[in-house]
Design an enzyme around this catalytic site. Structure first.
Site, PDB file in Angstrom:
ATOM      1  N   LYS A   1      34.857  31.576  40.126  1.00 10.95           N
ATOM      2  CA  LYS A   1      34.116  32.748  40.608  1.00 10.95           C
ATOM      3  C   LYS A   1      33.462  32.365  41.933  1.00 10.95           C
ATOM      4  O   LYS A   1      32.663  31.431  41.996  1.00 10.95           O
ATOM      5  CB  LYS A   1      33.064  33.173  39.593  1.00 10.95           C
ATOM      6  CG  LYS A   1      32.209  34.328  40.077  1.00 10.95           C
ATOM      7  CD  LYS A   1      31.291  34.847  38.989  1.00 10.95           C
ATOM      8  CE  LYS A   1      30.385  35.946  39.530  1.00 10.95           C
ATOM      9  NZ  LYS A   1      29.518  36.492  38.488  1.00 10.95           N
TER      10      LYS A   1
ATOM     11  N   LYS B   1      37.975  35.315  40.423  1.00 10.47           N
ATOM     12  CA  LYS B   1      37.156  36.450  40.842  1.00 10.47           C
ATOM     13  C   LYS B   1      36.547  36.177  42.205  1.00 10.47           C
ATOM     14  O   LYS B   1      35.956  35.110  42.372  1.00 10.47           O
ATOM     15  CB  LYS B   1      36.067  36.671  39.795  1.00 10.47           C
ATOM     16  CG  LYS B   1      35.070  37.739  40.151  1.00 10.47           C
ATOM     17  CD  LYS B   1      33.992  37.784  39.106  1.00 10.47           C
ATOM     18  CE  LYS B   1      32.935  38.774  39.515  1.00 10.47           C
ATOM     19  NZ  LYS B   1      31.851  38.848  38.575  1.00 10.47           N
TER      20      LYS B   1
HETATM   21  C1  PBG Z   1      27.097  38.596  37.303  1.00 13.02           C
HETATM   22  C2  PBG Z   1      28.346  39.366  37.547  1.00 13.02           C
HETATM   23  C3  PBG Z   1      28.692  39.902  38.794  1.00 13.02           C
HETATM   24  C4  PBG Z   1      29.885  40.591  38.611  1.00 13.02           C
HETATM   25  C5  PBG Z   1      30.254  40.454  37.280  1.00 13.02           C
HETATM   26  N1  PBG Z   1      29.293  39.686  36.625  1.00 13.02           N
HETATM   27  C6  PBG Z   1      27.965  39.905  40.084  1.00 13.02           C
HETATM   28  C7  PBG Z   1      27.385  38.666  40.580  1.00 13.02           C
HETATM   29  O1  PBG Z   1      27.822  37.556  40.312  1.00 13.02           O
HETATM   30  O2  PBG Z   1      26.375  38.814  41.288  1.00 13.02           O
HETATM   31  C8  PBG Z   1      30.574  41.332  39.714  1.00 13.02           C
HETATM   32  C9  PBG Z   1      31.650  42.277  39.334  1.00 13.02           C
HETATM   33  C10 PBG Z   1      32.000  43.255  40.383  1.00 13.02           C
HETATM   34  O3  PBG Z   1      31.570  43.170  41.551  1.00 13.02           O
HETATM   35  O4  PBG Z   1      32.765  44.174  40.058  1.00 13.02           O
HETATM   36  N2  PBG Z   1      27.002  37.825  36.195  1.00 13.02           N
END
Ligand code: PBG
Length: 364
Positions: free
Chosen positions: A230, A288
């Site tokens: 991520k 991601k």
């Molecule tokens: C946070 C989380 C995020 C997303 C999913 N879980 C945002 C972040 O890390 O700040 C983002 C998903 C999206 O942008 O569609 N645990």
């Protein structure tokens, strides 16, 4: 005009034609190439029947996971302004939405909560509170739709008064103090009936910690879809708007998530993360965001045997929607092409806000 022309090879070619030298040159070129061209890739693109027969990648609705945003209350359906077409629902309306999606053939959903500010604290204790509306909603969804696959979000940020995915101590994200909090959250979610848990927090060792705790409480069949690679991306904006979950700005704490989310410049690090998640018992490896990281999806697919998930995140969807709303792109063509490219890169599961539209598109 007429004349005598010679080929590149110098051998004379006597062609007397009433054409311009340019056209004649073109015909000679064509004759030369025709002799060489046994291979013509266009033959397999001639008709829709042939194109469909030789299509390498197929994207089925069963590959898609539809993200859903939940808030406490009744009769709520609010559109996310930075992500048109996506809504935050209260559970009554959400059940109706899921029903509509199931009728379109969607079977997998990932659920995210918007938590009221007063319920947030440093340790995110509301995440395992038995009165927690998110946990209650999961129970209702699984009662009403036992065959759907329901995925959770494991991270502190929706519940944290600091807006970070981990526990903040002395102005820093404390990895090891976060793990027991994630473990409690995981057990509460398994108990609520989630089929798969999705740790999105990027703490080291969290998959192993969760797996150990889940097994200890008898939740051996609850899966883990790990957010393996991520990245600290600019494309999570609309999601943070939807949940009001961004790092808070009025405190002496990190303003971004770069001490735990990955540097967009790195790919070998994704291999390290994937190796760890595999050893720690993950059931899926996720990349991601998806589109700027298609190479990472492909890298993990080639190097690991676990199914690969890709999160086509909020900002990536918002970009395409904005271009289509401007009349710059055609949604009906660009949307399926985008999802197909993520599948072609190697994703088995695609989490996308376009899941419902794709299911409708397939039915047309
Ligand atoms: C946070 C989380 C995020 C997303 C999913 N879980 C945002 C972040 O890390 O700040 C983002 C998903 C999206 O942008 O569609 N645990």
């Amino acid at each position: 005009m007429s004349g005598v022309l010679s080929t590149e090879h110098g051998s004379a070619l006597n062609v007397y034609l009433d054409v311009t030298p340019g056209l004649l040159q073109g015909m000679i070129q064509y004759r030369k190439e025709k002799r060489k061209m046994h291979k013509r890739p266009r033959r397999n693109r001639q008709s829709q029947a042939i194109r469909d027969m030789v299509q390498e990648t197929r994207l089925n609705v069963s590959n898609l996971v539809y993200p859903l945003f939940l808030e406490d209350g009744k009769n709520i359906k609010v559109e996310i302004s930075s992500l048109p077409g996506t809504f935050r629902f209260s559970i009554d309306k959400l059940l109706r939405e899921i029903d509509a999606c199931v009728k379109l053939g969607l079977r997998s959903f990932i659920l995210f909560p918007k938590v009221n500010g007063q319920l947030k604290d440093a340790q995110g204790t509301y995440s395992w509170d038995e009165k927690n509306f998110y946990l209650k909603a999961a129970k209702k969804i699984k009662e009403k739709f036992p065959n759907v696959c329901l995925i959770s979000d494991v991270a502190l940020d929706p519940y944290s008064s600091d807006g970070h995915d981990g526990f903040v101590k002395d102005g820093k994200i404390d990895n090891d103090l976060t793990l027991p909090l994630l473990q409690r959250m995981a057990v509460a979610q398994a108990q609520a009936g989630f089929d798969i848990l999705g740790p999105s927090d990027m703490m080291d060792g969290r998959v192993g910690a969760m797996r150990t705790e889940l097994d200890k409480f008898g939740y051996k069949d609850t899966g883990i879809m790990s957010y393996t690679a991520k990245y600290a991306s600019a494309y999570y904006g609309p999601f943070r708007d939807a949940l009001d979950s961004a790092p808070v700005i009025n405190k002496e704490i990190p303003k971004d998530k770069k001490s735990y989310q990955m540097n967009p410049a790195n790919s070998k690090e994704a291999l390290i993360e994937a190796e760890l998640d595999t050893q720690e018992g993950a059931d899926f490896l996720m990349v991601k965001p998806a589109l700027n990281y298609l190479d990472i999806i492909s890298l993990l697919k080639q190097n690991f045997d676990l199914p690969i998930a890709a999160y086509h995140v909020s900002g990536e969807c918002a970009m395409l929607i904005a271009a289509c709303q401007n009349g710059w792109l055609n949604y009906e063509v660009a949307m399926p092409e985008t999802l197909l490219s993520i599948r072609r890169a190697g994703a088995d599961a695609i989490l996308t806000y376009f899941a419902k539209d794709y299911a409708k598109w397939v039915k047309k």
